[in-house]
Design a protein around this motif. Structure first.
Motif, PDB file in Angstrom:
ATOM      1  N   GLU A  38     -66.291   1.805   2.279  1.00  0.00           N
ATOM      2  CA  GLU A  38     -65.869   0.411   2.335  1.00  0.00           C
ATOM      3  C   GLU A  38     -65.168   0.148   3.670  1.00  0.00           C
ATOM      4  N   SER A  39     -65.390  -1.021   4.233  1.00  0.00           N
ATOM      5  CA  SER A  39     -64.810  -1.339   5.539  1.00  0.00           C
ATOM      6  C   SER A  39     -63.413  -1.935   5.438  1.00  0.00           C
ATOM      7  N   GLU A  40     -63.021  -2.387   4.254  1.00  0.00           N
ATOM      8  CA  GLU A  40     -61.731  -3.047   4.090  1.00  0.00           C
ATOM      9  C   GLU A  40     -60.671  -2.056   3.619  1.00  0.00           C
ATOM     10  N   PHE A  41     -59.664  -1.849   4.449  1.00  0.00           N
ATOM     11  CA  PHE A  41     -58.533  -1.006   4.101  1.00  0.00           C
ATOM     12  C   PHE A  41     -57.301  -1.882   3.879  1.00  0.00           C
ATOM     13  N   PRO A  42     -56.360  -1.456   3.039  1.00  0.00           N
ATOM     14  CA  PRO A  42     -55.104  -2.198   2.917  1.00  0.00           C
ATOM     15  C   PRO A  42     -54.418  -2.345   4.269  1.00  0.00           C
ATOM     16  N   ALA A  43     -53.681  -3.410   4.444  1.00  0.00           N
ATOM     17  CA  ALA A  43     -53.064  -3.706   5.746  1.00  0.00           C
ATOM     18  C   ALA A  43     -52.172  -2.575   6.222  1.00  0.00           C
ATOM     19  N   ASP A  44     -51.372  -1.986   5.312  1.00  0.00           N
ATOM     20  CA  ASP A  44     -50.465  -0.930   5.741  1.00  0.00           C
ATOM     21  C   ASP A  44     -51.212   0.326   6.152  1.00  0.00           C
ATOM     22  N   ILE A  45     -52.376   0.581   5.535  1.00  0.00           N
ATOM     23  CA  ILE A  45     -53.190   1.734   5.934  1.00  0.00           C
ATOM     24  C   ILE A  45     -53.754   1.499   7.334  1.00  0.00           C
ATOM     25  N   ARG A  46     -54.208   0.279   7.587  1.00  0.00           N
ATOM     26  CA  ARG A  46     -54.738  -0.034   8.928  1.00  0.00           C
ATOM     27  C   ARG A  46     -53.666   0.114   9.997  1.00  0.00           C
ATOM     28  N   GLU A  47     -52.434  -0.231   9.656  1.00  0.00           N
ATOM     29  CA  GLU A  47     -51.347  -0.156  10.629  1.00  0.00           C
ATOM     30  C   GLU A  47     -50.902   1.281  10.903  1.00  0.00           C
ATOM     31  N   ARG A  48     -50.935   2.124   9.895  1.00  0.00           N
ATOM     32  CA  ARG A  48     -50.337   3.457  10.007  1.00  0.00           C
ATOM     33  C   ARG A  48     -51.358   4.567  10.213  1.00  0.00           C
ATOM     34  N   CYS A  49     -52.631   4.267   9.965  1.00  0.00           N
ATOM     35  CA  CYS A  49     -53.672   5.292  10.049  1.00  0.00           C
ATOM     36  C   CYS A  49     -54.781   4.834  10.994  1.00  0.00           C
ATOM     37  N   ARG A  50     -55.612   5.767  11.357  1.00  0.00           N
ATOM     38  CA  ARG A  50     -56.801   5.446  12.145  1.00  0.00           C
ATOM     39  C   ARG A  50     -57.965   5.341  11.155  1.00  0.00           C
ATOM     40  N   CYS A  51     -58.437   4.132  10.949  1.00  0.00           N
ATOM     41  CA  CYS A  51     -59.401   3.857   9.884  1.00  0.00           C
ATOM     42  C   CYS A  51     -60.825   3.834  10.431  1.00  0.00           C
ATOM     43  N   LEU A  52     -61.702   4.566   9.771  1.00  0.00           N
ATOM     44  CA  LEU A  52     -63.089   4.659  10.200  1.00  0.00           C
ATOM     45  C   LEU A  52     -64.008   4.513   8.998  1.00  0.00           C
ATOM     46  N   ALA A  53     -65.197   3.966   9.229  1.00  0.00           N
ATOM     47  CA  ALA A  53     -66.215   3.899   8.186  1.00  0.00           C
ATOM     48  C   ALA A  53     -66.896   5.260   8.073  1.00  0.00           C
ATOM     49  N   LEU A  54     -67.055   5.733   6.837  1.00  0.00           N
ATOM     50  CA  LEU A  54     -67.733   7.011   6.639  1.00  0.00           C
ATOM     51  C   LEU A  54     -68.399   7.046   5.267  1.00  0.00           C
ATOM     52  N   ASP A  55     -69.706   7.210   5.297  1.00  0.00           N
ATOM     53  CA  ASP A  55     -70.492   7.462   4.093  1.00  0.00           C
ATOM     54  C   ASP A  55     -70.717   8.971   4.036  1.00  0.00           C
ATOM     55  N   VAL A  56     -70.147   9.635   3.030  1.00  0.00           N
ATOM     56  CA  VAL A  56     -70.202  11.103   2.988  1.00  0.00           C
ATOM     57  C   VAL A  56     -71.595  11.627   2.687  1.00  0.00           C
ATOM     58  N   THR A  57     -72.542  10.736   2.410  1.00  0.00           N
ATOM     59  CA  THR A  57     -73.923  11.164   2.205  1.00  0.00           C
ATOM     60  C   THR A  57     -74.746  11.044   3.489  1.00  0.00           C
ATOM     61  N   ASP A  58     -74.116  10.626   4.574  1.00  0.00           N
ATOM     62  CA  ASP A  58     -74.815  10.364   5.843  1.00  0.00           C
ATOM     63  C   ASP A  58     -74.418  11.417   6.875  1.00  0.00           C
ATOM     64  N   ASP A  59     -75.324  12.335   7.173  1.00  0.00           N
ATOM     65  CA  ASP A  59     -75.037  13.426   8.117  1.00  0.00           C
ATOM     66  C   ASP A  59     -74.661  12.909   9.501  1.00  0.00           C
ATOM     67  N   ALA A  60     -75.368  11.882   9.957  1.00  0.00           N
ATOM     68  CA  ALA A  60     -75.105  11.359  11.298  1.00  0.00           C
ATOM     69  C   ALA A  60     -73.711  10.751  11.383  1.00  0.00           C
ATOM     70  N   GLN A  61     -73.295  10.013  10.350  1.00  0.00           N
ATOM     71  CA  GLN A  61     -71.949   9.431  10.342  1.00  0.00           C
ATOM     72  C   GLN A  61     -70.881  10.516  10.323  1.00  0.00           C
ATOM     73  N   ILE A  62     -71.105  11.552   9.531  1.00  0.00           N
ATOM     74  CA  ILE A  62     -70.132  12.649   9.477  1.00  0.00           C
ATOM     75  C   ILE A  62     -69.976  13.275  10.853  1.00  0.00           C
ATOM     76  N   GLU A  63     -71.080  13.551  11.514  1.00  0.00           N
ATOM     77  CA  GLU A  63     -71.026  14.161  12.847  1.00  0.00           C
ATOM     78  C   GLU A  63     -70.294  13.249  13.834  1.00  0.00           C
ATOM     79  N   ALA A  64     -70.569  11.939  13.749  1.00  0.00           N
ATOM     80  CA  ALA A  64     -69.932  11.004  14.667  1.00  0.00           C
ATOM     81  C   ALA A  64     -68.424  10.929  14.434  1.00  0.00           C
TER      82      ALA A  64
END
Length: 281
Positions: A38-64
């Motif tokens: 999901e692309s939507e993270f809670p506001a505090d997570i976006r502020e305190r963490c580095r948020c990235l899109a990741l589908d764990v079934t996608d090898d290319a996304q994992i590598e990236a």
């Protein structure tokens, strides 16, 4: 394990256990890479963490994602496999494609990520933590497909722990809650088949829809409690193989040692009793 300059990669971090775990690691001073399909993270997570899109079934996304973390932070000290969801319904009624897709997230996702991070961890050590469930040991009527996925990832994690033992200071652990007060139950309930239900399973469906089979009712713990356990697995000087979350999870985990003639009535009775109570409480 020192948390100064430590880096954690966390999957399924946009809500529930994952969001609570992201907050717990951030509070402890970690650099948190919070990922989710999901692309939507809670506001505090976006502020305190580095948020990235990741589908764990996608090898290319994992590598990236792994490449980006290494480029930005230089290392990965901890991987937390948390992404997951539940397919509910009696085994006879659950579509095989739905089970296959769930396995791809619950089992193959942690496998892909472990393969991706281990070469990086061998340079300085690290932790791999998978959020599983006591249902990996003790199946529940109506949750057989989910229990099977958790049983599979438990076996995968056990094998990995043994294989890397003593190698380059890498440790592998399982965190095993029972019910947790998240959106899991709503999602699992939404996966129930609308039609073509076998009448023989009316009581199982009743337990899923009105009982505590999915929610745990008053027995459910909080995402924050699970998050604290995950953080302990990441920071304990001598990490354990398994971390049951709470006394009830410990009890449920050990019921699998009972003979089936005792286990089966307990599971059937819990669903029926909770469905009855759910209509009145």
């Amino acid at each position: 394990m020192s948390t100064e300059d430590s880096v954690v990669l966390l999957t399924g971090a946009a809500s529930g256990i994952g969001a609570a775990t992201a907050r717990a690691f951030a509070d402890d001073g970690w650099t948190v890479y919070a990922t989710d399909i999901e692309s939507e993270f809670p506001a505090d997570i976006r502020e305190r963490c580095r948020c990235l899109a990741l589908d764990v079934t996608d090898d290319a996304q994992i590598e990236a994602v792994i490449d980006r973390i290494i480029e930005e932070a230089g290392q990965i000290d901890c991987l937390v496999n948390n992404a997951g969801y539940g397919v509910a319904g009696p085994i006879e009624d659950v579509a095989s494609d739905a089970v296959r897709q769930q396995f791809d997230v619950l089992v193959h996702g942690p496998h892909r990520l472990a393969q991706a991070v281990l070469p990086k961890m061998r340079e300085h050590g690290g932790r791999i933590i998978t959020v599983s469930s006591v249902l990996g040991h003790t199946a529940s009527p109506g949750l057989g497909a989910y229990s099977a996925g958790k049983a599979a990832v438990e076996s995968l994690t056990d094998a990995l722990r043994i294989e890397v033992a003593g190698e380059d200071d890498i440790h592998v652990s399982l965190v095993e809650p029972a019910w947790v007060d998240t959106g899991f139950s709503d999602s699992a309930r939404g996966s129930l088949p609308d039609g073509d239900r076998m009448p023989a399973y009316d009581r199982t469906y009743d337990a899923l829809e009105t009982g505590w089979t999915l929610t745990g009712g008053p027995l459910a713990t909080t995402p924050e409690t699970v998050a604290a356990t995950v953080l302990a697995a990441a920071t304990d000087a001598a990490p354990k193989a398994r971390y049951p979350v709470g006394a009830f999870a410990t009890f449920v985990r050990w019921t699998h040692w009972l003979p089936a003639r005792l286990q089966d009535p307990i599971h059937r009775g819990f669903g029926r009793l909770s469905a009855f109570l759910g209509r009145w409480l």
